[in-house]
Design a protein around this motif. Structure first.
Motif, PDB file in Angstrom:
ATOM      1  N   GLY A  43      16.293  57.685 -44.057  1.00 44.52           N
ATOM      2  CA  GLY A  43      16.010  59.108 -44.143  1.00 44.52           C
ATOM      3  C   GLY A  43      16.187  59.699 -45.517  1.00 44.52           C
ATOM      4  N   GLY A  44      15.812  58.998 -46.574  1.00 40.32           N
ATOM      5  CA  GLY A  44      16.072  59.500 -47.915  1.00 40.32           C
ATOM      6  C   GLY A  44      14.853  60.051 -48.594  1.00 40.32           C
ATOM      7  N   GLY A  45      14.836  59.927 -49.953  1.00 42.87           N
ATOM      8  CA  GLY A  45      13.685  60.349 -50.727  1.00 42.87           C
ATOM      9  C   GLY A  45      13.477  61.841 -50.726  1.00 42.87           C
ATOM     10  N   GLU A  46      12.216  62.234 -50.691  1.00 43.98           N
ATOM     11  CA  GLU A  46      11.873  63.645 -50.771  1.00 43.98           C
ATOM     12  C   GLU A  46      12.440  64.424 -49.587  1.00 43.98           C
ATOM     13  N   ASP A  47      12.397  63.841 -48.396  1.00 44.11           N
ATOM     14  CA  ASP A  47      12.989  64.490 -47.231  1.00 44.11           C
ATOM     15  C   ASP A  47      14.467  64.754 -47.460  1.00 44.11           C
ATOM     16  N   GLU A  48      15.125  63.798 -48.106  1.00 42.47           N
ATOM     17  CA  GLU A  48      16.557  63.928 -48.370  1.00 42.47           C
ATOM     18  C   GLU A  48      16.827  65.077 -49.329  1.00 42.47           C
ATOM     19  N   GLU A  49      15.989  65.217 -50.357  1.00 42.25           N
ATOM     20  CA  GLU A  49      16.175  66.298 -51.320  1.00 42.25           C
ATOM     21  C   GLU A  49      15.981  67.654 -50.654  1.00 42.25           C
ATOM     22  N   GLN A  50      14.981  67.779 -49.775  1.00 46.39           N
ATOM     23  CA  GLN A  50      14.753  69.025 -49.072  1.00 46.39           C
ATOM     24  C   GLN A  50      15.919  69.333 -48.141  1.00 46.39           C
ATOM     25  N   ALA A  51      16.444  68.291 -47.502  1.00 44.11           N
ATOM     26  CA  ALA A  51      17.587  68.492 -46.615  1.00 44.11           C
ATOM     27  C   ALA A  51      18.808  68.956 -47.399  1.00 44.11           C
ATOM     28  N   ASP A  52      18.987  68.395 -48.607  1.00 43.50           N
ATOM     29  CA  ASP A  52      20.113  68.809 -49.445  1.00 43.50           C
ATOM     30  C   ASP A  52      20.019  70.287 -49.799  1.00 43.50           C
ATOM     31  N   ASP A  53      18.802  70.756 -50.108  1.00 40.48           N
ATOM     32  CA  ASP A  53      18.619  72.162 -50.449  1.00 40.48           C
ATOM     33  C   ASP A  53      19.004  73.055 -49.273  1.00 40.48           C
ATOM     34  N   LYS A  54      18.668  72.628 -48.063  1.00 43.08           N
ATOM     35  CA  LYS A  54      19.015  73.405 -46.884  1.00 43.08           C
ATOM     36  C   LYS A  54      20.519  73.392 -46.630  1.00 43.08           C
ATOM     37  N   LYS A  55      21.141  72.215 -46.884  1.00 42.60           N
ATOM     38  CA  LYS A  55      22.581  72.113 -46.662  1.00 42.60           C
ATOM     39  C   LYS A  55      23.352  73.042 -47.591  1.00 42.60           C
ATOM     40  N   GLN A  56      22.854  73.200 -48.818  1.00 44.27           N
ATOM     41  CA  GLN A  56      23.557  74.045 -49.776  1.00 44.27           C
ATOM     42  C   GLN A  56      23.597  75.494 -49.314  1.00 44.27           C
ATOM     43  N   LYS A  57      22.648  75.883 -48.458  1.00 43.89           N
ATOM     44  CA  LYS A  57      22.592  77.257 -47.980  1.00 43.89           C
ATOM     45  C   LYS A  57      23.489  77.461 -46.753  1.00 43.89           C
ATOM     46  N   LYS A  58      24.004  76.357 -46.205  1.00 42.19           N
ATOM     47  CA  LYS A  58      24.847  76.448 -45.020  1.00 42.19           C
ATOM     48  C   LYS A  58      26.293  76.165 -45.397  1.00 42.19           C
ATOM     49  N   SER A  59      27.189  76.681 -44.628  1.00 45.90           N
ATOM     50  CA  SER A  59      28.604  76.430 -44.864  1.00 45.90           C
ATOM     51  C   SER A  59      29.169  75.657 -43.683  1.00 45.90           C
ATOM     52  N   GLY A  93      21.379  56.630 -34.897  1.00 46.39           N
ATOM     53  CA  GLY A  93      22.351  56.846 -35.948  1.00 46.39           C
ATOM     54  C   GLY A  93      22.934  58.240 -35.912  1.00 46.39           C
ATOM     55  N   VAL A  94      23.996  58.418 -36.687  1.00 47.89           N
ATOM     56  CA  VAL A  94      24.678  59.707 -36.816  1.00 47.89           C
ATOM     57  C   VAL A  94      24.956  59.947 -38.298  1.00 47.89           C
ATOM     58  N   ALA A  95      24.651  61.152 -38.760  1.00 53.11           N
ATOM     59  CA  ALA A  95      24.933  61.540 -40.142  1.00 53.11           C
ATOM     60  C   ALA A  95      25.781  62.798 -40.148  1.00 53.11           C
ATOM     61  N   ALA A  96      26.769  62.838 -41.013  1.00 57.71           N
ATOM     62  CA  ALA A  96      27.652  64.005 -41.126  1.00 57.71           C
ATOM     63  C   ALA A  96      27.767  64.387 -42.594  1.00 57.71           C
ATOM     64  N   SER A  97      27.921  65.690 -42.861  1.00 56.74           N
ATOM     65  CA  SER A  97      27.997  66.134 -44.245  1.00 56.74           C
ATOM     66  C   SER A  97      28.915  67.333 -44.387  1.00 56.74           C
ATOM     67  N   LEU A  98      29.618  67.345 -45.511  1.00 55.56           N
ATOM     68  CA  LEU A  98      30.383  68.494 -45.981  1.00 55.56           C
ATOM     69  C   LEU A  98      29.745  68.929 -47.298  1.00 55.56           C
ATOM     70  N   ARG A 121      28.746  58.951 -49.200  1.00 53.42           N
ATOM     71  CA  ARG A 121      28.135  59.413 -50.441  1.00 53.42           C
ATOM     72  C   ARG A 121      28.870  60.659 -50.923  1.00 53.42           C
ATOM     73  N   VAL A 122      29.335  60.619 -52.163  1.00 56.83           N
ATOM     74  CA  VAL A 122      30.025  61.748 -52.778  1.00 56.83           C
ATOM     75  C   VAL A 122      29.104  62.333 -53.848  1.00 56.83           C
ATOM     76  N   ALA A 123      28.988  63.670 -53.896  1.00 59.56           N
ATOM     77  CA  ALA A 123      28.074  64.312 -54.844  1.00 59.56           C
ATOM     78  C   ALA A 123      28.714  65.551 -55.445  1.00 59.56           C
ATOM     79  N   ASP A 124      28.198  65.953 -56.615  1.00 60.75           N
ATOM     80  CA  ASP A 124      28.638  67.216 -57.188  1.00 60.75           C
ATOM     81  C   ASP A 124      27.928  68.368 -56.469  1.00 60.75           C
ATOM     82  N   GLY A 125      28.236  69.581 -56.840  1.00 56.59           N
ATOM     83  CA  GLY A 125      27.713  70.737 -56.119  1.00 56.59           C
ATOM     84  C   GLY A 125      26.205  70.862 -56.148  1.00 56.59           C
TER      85      GLY A 125
END
Length: 353
Positions: A43-59, A93-98, A121-125
């Motif tokens: 589930g990576g690539g471009e879909d992953e980048e779009q998902a990351d953008d959405k996650k940043q808007k959620k708490s 599968g199961v995916a979890a994110s903070l 996976r650990v990432a900066d802001g």
């Protein structure tokens, strides 16, 4: 529970999920992918980048479950066209994110080795720097990195199989990898890491660590260009290696991709070429599209053991929403170990949630 029983159980469960999903929300017509994706899992690539953008808007923490199942029937000229019914993949599968931490675990109940991905996976802001640890795909060979769901062909092809399965270059490995993404610099992405070496089943030993590196850019929205390399036993002088370059061009529903690979295996130097062309054509019914596809592969072994292989594939895919696809394809190929080329016809039904 036997492998076949696990696969059939997963099929029954997963085939009912798309209908439930369609009842919950209106699904848009399928959209062609903008570029060759670079998933570390499915589930990576471009879909992953779009998902990351959405996650940043959620708490707060986010948890999601996902899955897919492929059911296939094929008839091969090499086996006198005897029909073969199989479930090549039944994945859950199961995916979890903070905010700065993500984790994923994926299993395939139709596979002998059930565990596919298990990484943190650990990432900066801003998701510009990432560090992966666990089991995931090494960043090598664009055809291998593409999600099986997004590939317009039933199989990854003889080149990917020969390099990964026969000579163990790339694929899923235990490893540690760093990644840099710079969206303002032509969406530059650099991924590199160290991975567990190949296992010798006969001697019951494992080789020293391998290394892989991939660099990709997108000069403009329709074009993606990349290069990758894989080196075995890198701390002992590199026994075998491969270098690949790839490009993908998307013009509306038309998608063209090509890749060139060169390197050295235990059998000697080799080179390979891969190409795919597909066109996604939406029709009158919402969510329905037809997708004709053609592809070609060439493999040349130039060492003491001189040999060649090739494959030509063509077919028609039927896509419905984001949850179902049917793929009818024919392949004429000379694979490694074949005495003569032969035809194979395949029908694959796939669903996911």
């Amino acid at each position: 529970m036997k492998k076949g029983q696990r696969g059939l159980l997963a099929t029954v469960l997963l085939l009912g999920l798309p209908a439930w999903a369609d009842a919950e929300e209106k699904v848009e017509a399928p959209k062609p992918k903008a570029s060759v994706q670079e998933p570390l899992s499915e589930g990576g690539g471009e879909d992953e980048e779009q998902a990351d953008d959405k996650k940043q808007k959620k708490s707060g923490p986010q948890v999601r479950a996902f899955g897919r199942v492929f059911a296939r029937v094929s008839a091969d000229e090499r086996d006198e066209y005897a029909r073969a019914l199989s479930i090549p993949s039944a994945r859950v599968g199961v995916a979890a994110s903070l905010s700065h931490l993500e984790a994923e675990v994926t299993a395939d109940v139709a596979s002998k080795n059930m565990l596919k991905d298990a990484f943190v996976r650990v990432a900066d802001g801003k998701k510009r720097l990432r560090l992966y640890g666990g089991q995931f795909k090494a960043p090598f060979l664009a055809r291998e990195l593409e999600s099986a769901w997004n590939l317009p062909v039933v199989r990854r092809g003889l080149v990917a199989n020969y390099l990964e399965d026969t000579h163990q270059l790339g694929g899923r490995r235990l490893g540690l990898m760093g990644e840099v993404s710079l969206k303002d610099a032509w969406k530059l992405k650099v991924s590199g890491g160290v991975f567990q070496g190949a296992r010798d089943e006969e001697l019951d030993t494992r080789a020293s660590e391998d290394a892989a590196l991939r660099v990709s850019v997108r000069p403009f929205k329709a074009l993606s260009v990349g290069a990758s390399t894989y080196l075995t036993q890198v701390f002992e002088g590199t026994r075998n290696f491969a270098v690949a370059t790839d490009a993908t061009l998307n013009l509306g529903g038309l998608a063209l991709s090509g890749e060139y690979v060169n390197g050295r295996l235990a059998t000697g130097p080799f080179s390979a070429q891969l190409g795919l062309v597909s066109y996604t054509l939406p029709v009158g019914i919402d969510g329905l599209a037809f997708q004709p596809v053609v592809g070609a592969e060439m493999l040349q072994l130039r060492g003491p053991l001189k040999a060649r292989g090739y494959g030509f594939v063509g077919g028609l895919n039927v896509l419905y929403s984001e949850h179902f696809k049917a793929m009818l394809q024919a392949e004429h190929a000379l694979r490694a170990g074949d005495e003569a080329p032969g035809f194979e016809y395949s029908l694959q039904l796939a669903t996911r949630f």
